[in-house]
Design an enzyme around this catalytic site. Sequence first.
Site, short mmCIF file in Angstrom:
data_model
loop_
_atom_site.label_atom_id
_atom_site.label_comp_id
_atom_site.label_asym_id
_atom_site.label_seq_id
_atom_site.Cartn_x
_atom_site.Cartn_y
_atom_site.Cartn_z
CB SER A 185 50.71 41.36 -48.76
OG SER A 185 50.97 42.43 -49.64
CG HIS A 213 52.20 37.83 -46.97
ND1 HIS A 213 51.61 38.37 -45.85
CD2 HIS A 213 52.86 38.86 -47.58
CE1 HIS A 213 51.86 39.66 -45.79
NE2 HIS A 213 52.62 39.99 -46.83
CE LYS A 244 55.09 40.08 -44.36
NZ LYS A 244 54.75 41.34 -43.70
C1 LIG Z 1 55.53 40.47 -50.25
C2 LIG Z 1 56.31 41.16 -49.18
N1 LIG Z 1 57.64 41.23 -49.30
C3 LIG Z 1 58.39 41.84 -48.35
C4 LIG Z 1 57.81 42.42 -47.24
C5 LIG Z 1 58.70 43.14 -46.27
O1 LIG Z 1 58.89 42.42 -45.13
P1 LIG Z 1 59.24 43.10 -43.73
O2 LIG Z 1 58.01 43.84 -43.30
O3 LIG Z 1 59.54 41.96 -42.87
O4 LIG Z 1 60.39 44.03 -43.94
C6 LIG Z 1 56.43 42.32 -47.07
C7 LIG Z 1 55.71 42.81 -45.88
O5 LIG Z 1 55.82 43.84 -45.35
C8 LIG Z 1 55.66 41.71 -48.08
O6 LIG Z 1 54.33 41.66 -47.98
#
Ligand SMILES: Cc1ncc(COP(=O)(O)O)c(C=O)c1O
Lengths: 462, 83
Positions: A185, A213, A244
């Site tokens: 990310s 992502h 996302k």
């Molecule tokens: C690699 C990764 N895993 C998990 C998450 C967590 O997802 P969420 O924001 O939908 O809780 C994110 C982003 O925030 C992420 O970039």
Amino acid sequence: MALFDKYAPLMGQFESLESTGYNPFNVSFDRVLSPTEGVIAGRRILLLGTNNYLGLTYDPDVIDAAVAATRSLGAGTTGSRVANGSYGGHRQLERHLADFYGRQHCMVFSTGYQANLGILSALAGKDDHLILDADSHASIYDGSRLGHAQVTRFRHNDPDDLDNRLRRLADTPGDKVIVVEGIYSMLGDTAPLREFVEVKRKWGAYLVVDEAHSLGVLGRTGRGLAEAAGVEDEVDFVVGTFSKSLGGIGGFCVSDMDGFDILRVASRPYMFTASLPPAVVAAVTEALNQLRHRPALRQQLMDNARRFHAGLGDLGFHVGPEASPVVSAIMPDPKTAFAFWTRLLEAGLYTNVSLPPATPKGLALLRSSVSAAHSRSQIDHALSLFADTGRELGLIPAEPAIPTWVKHPTATLAGAEPQDALAIGFRSQLLARLAAPSKAMAKYYSAFRRQSPGRARIVGDK
Amino acid sequence: MQNSAEQIRSLVFDALRAALDRPVEFSDDTNITEGLGLDSVAVMDFVMEIEDALDISIPLDRIAEVKTVGDLVAAAQDLKGGR
Ligand SMILES: Cc1ncc(COP(=O)(O)O)c(C=O)c1O
């Protein structure tokens, strides 16, 4: 006040940011007009920092589904699926996701963050081992801490290092669970999944891939990096998020492993939190439907991603090693990142600032995420604002020229220390555009690593 | 290969010196994050160098317990069995 004394340094940083007028960590939108436009402080702003990869937040069918579900089922579920019951929609969404991935089992969580917490803490028990990519998202680190397994990390995207660490654990009892991400990310780079799969097989480990992502972004049908790399059979657990590409909120895990459903009564972040409200479940179910049936969105997204990534690189910015919807420009230091971010916002463009320790190698990043919903002219407008700001701040050459050291790679770098990690990384990255992408990535990172194990040294950073 | 406690100590000191971007004086009692200004990720990154040099794995919960340079030396010596 004593309780918060430990936050004094953080408070100092935060206050100095506030005093500059804008604080990137405290932005509030008056209104959001579309996936690509919003209003901040009364001004219309182009959005380039949303993770809204497919632009589905305003899709009329998605909105209709959410409205209809709220009318018929109410605003919330007021309880956990285990203690208070699942709705039909939760189960249906799980079936649709399992079907999309061609897997037997699926569990839906209330956020992507909780999906990682719930899966990692439950998969690896006290005598097991979690082996994480060093650049893993905070939710992966936190999920590892929530459980009782021994946790070690391996160098980012480095299969040899993973192999080495599994070798050290070979005589230690307990299962070994490897955790990597599809697209990272922060710099938008992808994992060398085929190589990781070989290492996994060699040591009899399990593999979890977080496709947060990369869902809806990579792969022939949008299932993510495992599909793109052709190794889905070797990925034991896919974790992902609805927040996302699917434009909602929530997380999931799919698997073919027998007995998977026991996690529903073993995983605390699944059990002890309220389930997703009907509107979200219905919206995500419809968004998944769109993801599956509108491959053109993915094409549009990657066209925009390539255009923006190449555009920034051509201007002379240091960008991540491969084109993906996450495009970060590496800044010399946090202060410059803030200044850059503020100027862009004042010019009508919203991006993100990412700082250590959330970033790899101590890098300060100005992070953008592109969407399928961006028009070509919006991407070009963003590029022209980056160009103006980069020149004002002296970060890129006055004119978009190809520096001599790119054309003549053996020449000394003008204006930069020859041993400067970023300059070396940048050069190898440009040169490697001609070579295979995975090679480019390896070079890019080994340049950082050689320079300093703790912290990359950055242009102008003394 | 068995490393003596003193070898491990000097190895940790060398790795730490290489991880810092400027020359800083430190001793066994120096606090790694507050005294040397390394953030949590920078600490984990330089611990990797030590792990490789000694061919050991230092689990993250052990790293979290480390406050001073001396703690880290002790953890490495303990895991290497070089005491
Ligand atoms: C690699 C990764 N895993 C998990 C998450 C967590 O997802 P969420 O924001 O939908 O809780 C994110 C982003 O925030 C992420 O970039």
